[in-house]
Design a protein around this motif. Sequence first.
Motif, mmCIF file in Angstrom:
data_model
loop_
_atom_site.group_PDB
_atom_site.id
_atom_site.type_symbol
_atom_site.label_atom_id
_atom_site.label_comp_id
_atom_site.label_asym_id
_atom_site.label_seq_id
_atom_site.Cartn_x
_atom_site.Cartn_y
_atom_site.Cartn_z
ATOM 1 N N PRO A 144 17.596 1.045 28.980
ATOM 2 C CA PRO A 144 18.089 0.566 27.682
ATOM 3 C C PRO A 144 17.030 -0.275 26.954
ATOM 4 N N VAL A 145 16.937 -0.068 25.631
ATOM 5 C CA VAL A 145 16.001 -0.833 24.801
ATOM 6 C C VAL A 145 16.685 -1.151 23.476
ATOM 7 N N THR A 146 16.116 -2.112 22.750
ATOM 8 C CA THR A 146 16.642 -2.408 21.420
ATOM 9 C C THR A 146 16.120 -1.376 20.417
ATOM 10 N N THR A 147 16.744 -1.351 19.258
ATOM 11 C CA THR A 147 16.301 -0.441 18.207
ATOM 12 C C THR A 147 14.863 -0.751 17.801
ATOM 13 N N ASP A 148 14.558 -2.033 17.659
ATOM 14 C CA ASP A 148 13.194 -2.419 17.277
ATOM 15 C C ASP A 148 12.186 -1.985 18.331
ATOM 16 N N GLU A 149 12.526 -2.136 19.597
ATOM 17 C CA GLU A 149 11.623 -1.717 20.664
ATOM 18 C C GLU A 149 11.431 -0.204 20.658
ATOM 19 N N TYR A 150 12.509 0.527 20.417
ATOM 20 C CA TYR A 150 12.440 1.985 20.453
ATOM 21 C C TYR A 150 11.491 2.527 19.382
ATOM 22 N N PHE A 151 11.510 1.900 18.190
ATOM 23 C CA PHE A 151 10.700 2.410 17.084
ATOM 24 C C PHE A 151 9.398 1.623 16.891
ATOM 25 N N THR A 203 4.797 5.664 13.446
ATOM 26 C CA THR A 203 3.751 5.669 12.414
ATOM 27 C C THR A 203 4.255 6.240 11.096
ATOM 28 N N THR A 204 5.504 6.666 11.065
ATOM 29 C CA THR A 204 6.115 7.196 9.842
ATOM 30 C C THR A 204 7.310 6.321 9.487
ATOM 31 N N PRO A 205 7.798 6.402 8.240
ATOM 32 C CA PRO A 205 8.923 5.542 7.834
ATOM 33 C C PRO A 205 10.151 5.749 8.722
ATOM 34 N N ILE A 206 10.802 4.667 9.075
ATOM 35 C CA ILE A 206 12.012 4.700 9.890
ATOM 36 C C ILE A 206 13.153 4.065 9.097
#
Length: 470
Positions: free
Chosen positions: A422-429, A433-436
């Motif tokens: 499990p990871v946080t959303t911020d950690e996952y992205f 290198t492209t807009p999220i």
Amino acid sequence: MTEFGKALTRTQTPIPGLVVFDLPVHGDNRGWFKENWQREKMLAEGLEDFGPVQNNISFNDAVGTTRGIHAEPWDKWVSVATGRIFGAWVDLREGDTFGTVFTTELDPSTAIFVPRGVGNSYQTLEPDTAYTYLVNDHWSPNGEGYSFLNLADETAGIDWPIPLDEVEISAKDLAHPRLKDVTPVPPRKTLILGANGQLGRALRDEFGDHPHIEYTTRAELDITDPNLASARRWRDYDTIINATAYTAVDTAETPTGRATAWAVNVTAVATLARIATENRITLVHVSSDYVYDGTKHGEYTENDPTCPLGVYGQTKAAGDAITTTVPRHYLIRTSWVIGDGNNFVRTMATLAQRGINPKVVNDQVGRLTFTTTLAEGIHHLLNTRPEYGTYNLTGTGEPTTWADIARHVYELTGHDPNRITPVTTDEYFAAATTPIAPRPHNSTLNTTKITTTGYTAPHTADSLATYLHP
């Protein structure tokens, strides 16, 4: 003789939708006055707002003038301006009530609402009778949707006050077929847009192959086409289910994606809304949990204000606002949709099989919604026709995170659920290198409203197990 002073009342007949109304008529030694059609009062009495666009009058000189039996592809509000008639109506629509007959007399103090596909006929009982009717489509002598029945049909067995061999009648009306040879009037059509998408394929399975169900793909009917309003004879349609959408939430944050998202999710929806409104069509539009910012504690209800975070959510919220302007609409809000095609569950099952141990987000909470559930819920609403408006529709059960779902997928496919990190959303992205697009952290929708209409969605855990092991 016209009866004065009656209250406005309605009486249902044995033919579904065929309703007789008593009309208040006010008279004195100078004559009489009535409100022949008064929209607000008729709606209060339960008459559908059928949207008349044309008023026709048939004047008949002699007693015994007989016309019909004609079923037409529009609704009619029928009354008598002066004189008196014997009217006969026969249900010529497909269904169990095909061939049902109703007769009554009409004078200026009575009117009758005749739904599309019900055969209409009358015989004048007084000279100088004026028969008047409002219709909700422009009259045409040709076209689809007409059906006719012989006035003397033995099956209908209409007891005409004046025998047909003694009356004024046209040769054309005398030549109409008997009931056994009549082609029933089919229901108005249902159009399902986006029929090759995940939801579209589920709708195909749910609604099946019937002559009045039409499925279209973008190649066959592009809802962003400026000529969409003239692409069909929209008066022939009862329902449009819009299963199309631009759903590339991250690409929507790019200039090209933003333009496409607005074109599909907003501009095209505005065109559909205008078509639906002008043609009395029920519009079913599917929306998203992304219309919310996900900061609420607890479940979102249909009454919560929208507050989208990213471009995709903004376009969906705008499409929602447009949809609510359609008098007959069902706006379906859903979340975390899984269907036939590439999706999160399929991805997790594939990674499990390949021996990959993925990192999965654990700070977004919601419920999976399988397209079979969406299709069933939409079908339920259209069959039962509860109050128009917005309905949340998702799977049921306790809300979970994406990481919880991934563990469950691994477990159901015979793999160790502890392989999920499990990871946080911020950690996952973090390495993107492209807009999220920003994601709502709470996507949990309250489904009490649709449950009260008689539909309870399956538990997400049961649907997930069935999906993985059909």
